[in-house]
Write a protein that holds these residues in place. Structure first.
Motif, PDB file in Angstrom:
ATOM      1  N   ASN A  42      17.505  13.757  16.597  1.00 32.39           N
ATOM      2  CA  ASN A  42      18.812  13.111  16.515  1.00 32.39           C
ATOM      3  C   ASN A  42      18.546  11.674  16.117  1.00 32.39           C
ATOM      4  O   ASN A  42      17.989  10.904  16.904  1.00 32.39           O
ATOM      5  CB  ASN A  42      19.550  13.195  17.849  1.00 32.39           C
ATOM      6  CG  ASN A  42      19.914  14.628  18.184  1.00 32.39           C
ATOM      7  OD1 ASN A  42      20.578  15.298  17.407  1.00 32.39           O
ATOM      8  ND2 ASN A  42      19.460  15.105  19.327  1.00 32.39           N
ATOM      9  N   GLU A  69      18.311  23.406  11.838  1.00 29.30           N
ATOM     10  CA  GLU A  69      19.727  23.162  12.110  1.00 29.30           C
ATOM     11  C   GLU A  69      19.981  22.422  13.414  1.00 29.30           C
ATOM     12  O   GLU A  69      21.093  21.958  13.658  1.00 29.30           O
ATOM     13  CB  GLU A  69      20.516  24.476  12.075  1.00 29.30           C
ATOM     14  CG  GLU A  69      20.221  25.419  13.227  1.00 29.30           C
ATOM     15  CD  GLU A  69      19.045  26.349  13.000  1.00 29.30           C
ATOM     16  OE1 GLU A  69      18.762  27.167  13.896  1.00 29.30           O
ATOM     17  OE2 GLU A  69      18.379  26.275  11.943  1.00 29.30           O
ATOM     18  N   CYS A 100      18.761  19.589  14.108  1.00 31.95           N
ATOM     19  CA  CYS A 100      18.629  18.157  13.805  1.00 31.95           C
ATOM     20  C   CYS A 100      19.968  17.573  13.364  1.00 31.95           C
ATOM     21  O   CYS A 100      20.702  18.205  12.603  1.00 31.95           O
ATOM     22  CB  CYS A 100      17.587  17.936  12.718  1.00 31.95           C
ATOM     23  SG  CYS A 100      15.916  18.425  13.220  1.00 31.95           S
ATOM     24  N   ASN A 101      20.258  16.373  13.853  1.00 29.89           N
ATOM     25  CA  ASN A 101      21.502  15.682  13.522  1.00 29.89           C
ATOM     26  C   ASN A 101      21.199  14.264  13.066  1.00 29.89           C
ATOM     27  O   ASN A 101      20.522  13.510  13.771  1.00 29.89           O
ATOM     28  CB  ASN A 101      22.423  15.627  14.745  1.00 29.89           C
ATOM     29  CG  ASN A 101      22.853  17.002  15.183  1.00 29.89           C
ATOM     30  OD1 ASN A 101      23.609  17.662  14.483  1.00 29.89           O
ATOM     31  ND2 ASN A 101      22.364  17.444  16.325  1.00 29.89           N
ATOM     32  N   VAL A 131      23.188  10.938  12.108  1.00 28.39           N
ATOM     33  CA  VAL A 131      24.535  10.409  12.295  1.00 28.39           C
ATOM     34  C   VAL A 131      24.533   8.892  12.209  1.00 28.39           C
ATOM     35  O   VAL A 131      23.678   8.229  12.796  1.00 28.39           O
ATOM     36  CB  VAL A 131      25.098  10.825  13.680  1.00 28.39           C
ATOM     37  CG1 VAL A 131      26.487  10.245  13.898  1.00 28.39           C
ATOM     38  CG2 VAL A 131      25.104  12.340  13.838  1.00 28.39           C
ATOM     39  N   ALA A 136      19.909  20.554   8.453  1.00 33.59           N
ATOM     40  CA  ALA A 136      20.401  19.526   9.368  1.00 33.59           C
ATOM     41  C   ALA A 136      21.884  19.251   9.176  1.00 33.59           C
ATOM     42  O   ALA A 136      22.470  19.556   8.137  1.00 33.59           O
ATOM     43  CB  ALA A 136      19.612  18.237   9.174  1.00 33.59           C
ATOM     44  N   ASN A 137      22.467  18.640  10.195  1.00 33.16           N
ATOM     45  CA  ASN A 137      23.837  18.161  10.146  1.00 33.16           C
ATOM     46  C   ASN A 137      23.802  16.671   9.841  1.00 33.16           C
ATOM     47  O   ASN A 137      23.090  15.916  10.500  1.00 33.16           O
ATOM     48  CB  ASN A 137      24.527  18.405  11.487  1.00 33.16           C
ATOM     49  CG  ASN A 137      24.571  19.874  11.819  1.00 33.16           C
ATOM     50  OD1 ASN A 137      25.170  20.654  11.096  1.00 33.16           O
ATOM     51  ND2 ASN A 137      23.917  20.265  12.893  1.00 33.16           N
ATOM     52  N   THR A 149      26.242  13.281   9.325  1.00 36.16           N
ATOM     53  CA  THR A 149      27.592  12.795   9.605  1.00 36.16           C
ATOM     54  C   THR A 149      27.669  11.285   9.471  1.00 36.16           C
ATOM     55  O   THR A 149      26.834  10.575  10.027  1.00 36.16           O
ATOM     56  CB  THR A 149      28.027  13.173  11.041  1.00 36.16           C
ATOM     57  OG1 THR A 149      27.911  14.582  11.214  1.00 36.16           O
ATOM     58  CG2 THR A 149      29.453  12.731  11.312  1.00 36.16           C
TER      59      THR A 149
END
Length: 167
Positions: free
Chosen positions: A43, A64, A66-67, A69, A100-101, A103
């Motif tokens: 993260n 997937e 992992c973020n 942001v 990964a996401n 944002t």
């Protein structure tokens, strides 16, 4: 063979603050082999690699869990991708994958901003290349929740499946 190589899945869940490998003044410039293993539970508000010049990055898998942001008040350009901020010179990114996401939430922003969001890399400069890679994650951008939006309040997001900017 002198090439740093991941030899098993990497659990990053205990990492509280991530600092990308390679800066503008000291870019990452060697070979790195992810070994086809997964980087999990990272993260972060920045990619794994920052600036790369004449680097070779291969076989990195960002799963997937992992973020990546960035949110808050912005007044400039936001650059975000899971693997690298910029690859330049004769850098090559090959056989890498990200689920990964990603944002960017600028909903509380008080100024205009531009975001460059890449599924793998933000910027590929002349001479560098990305090949045999894939992105299967999610990219989300929230521009504004201001009540009184005017024509002068412009925020833009440039989104690329693999790369956001290609010189």
């Amino acid at each position: 063979d002198g090439v740093p190589t991941i030899v098993g899945d990497v659990d990053m869940s205990l990492v509280e603050v991530w600092t990308p490998i390679g800066t503008e003044n000291r870019p990452f410039n060697i070979k790195f082999n992810g070994g086809g293993f997964e980087i999990k539970h990272l993260n972060a508000s920045a990619p794994i690699f920052g600036y790369c010049n004449d680097a070779e990055i291969s076989n990195v898998i960002i799963d997937e869990s992992c973020n990546f942001v960035q949110k808050g008040d912005f007044g400039a350009t936001i650059n975000l991708a899971p693997l690298a901020l910029e690859i330049a010179g004769a850098s090559v990114v090959s056989q890498c994958k990200s689920e990964a996401n990603i944002t960017v939430d600028g909903s509380s922003t008080t100024a205009n901003y531009i975001s460059h969001l890449g599924g793998l890399v933000v910027s590929v400069e002349e001479g560098a290349k990305v090949s045999e890679c894939e992105f299967r994650g999610n990219i989300t951008t929230v521009a504004s929740n201001k009540i009184n939006i005017t024509a002068a309040d412009n925020s833009y997001s440039y989104v690329g499946g693999l790369v956001s900017k290609n010189a």
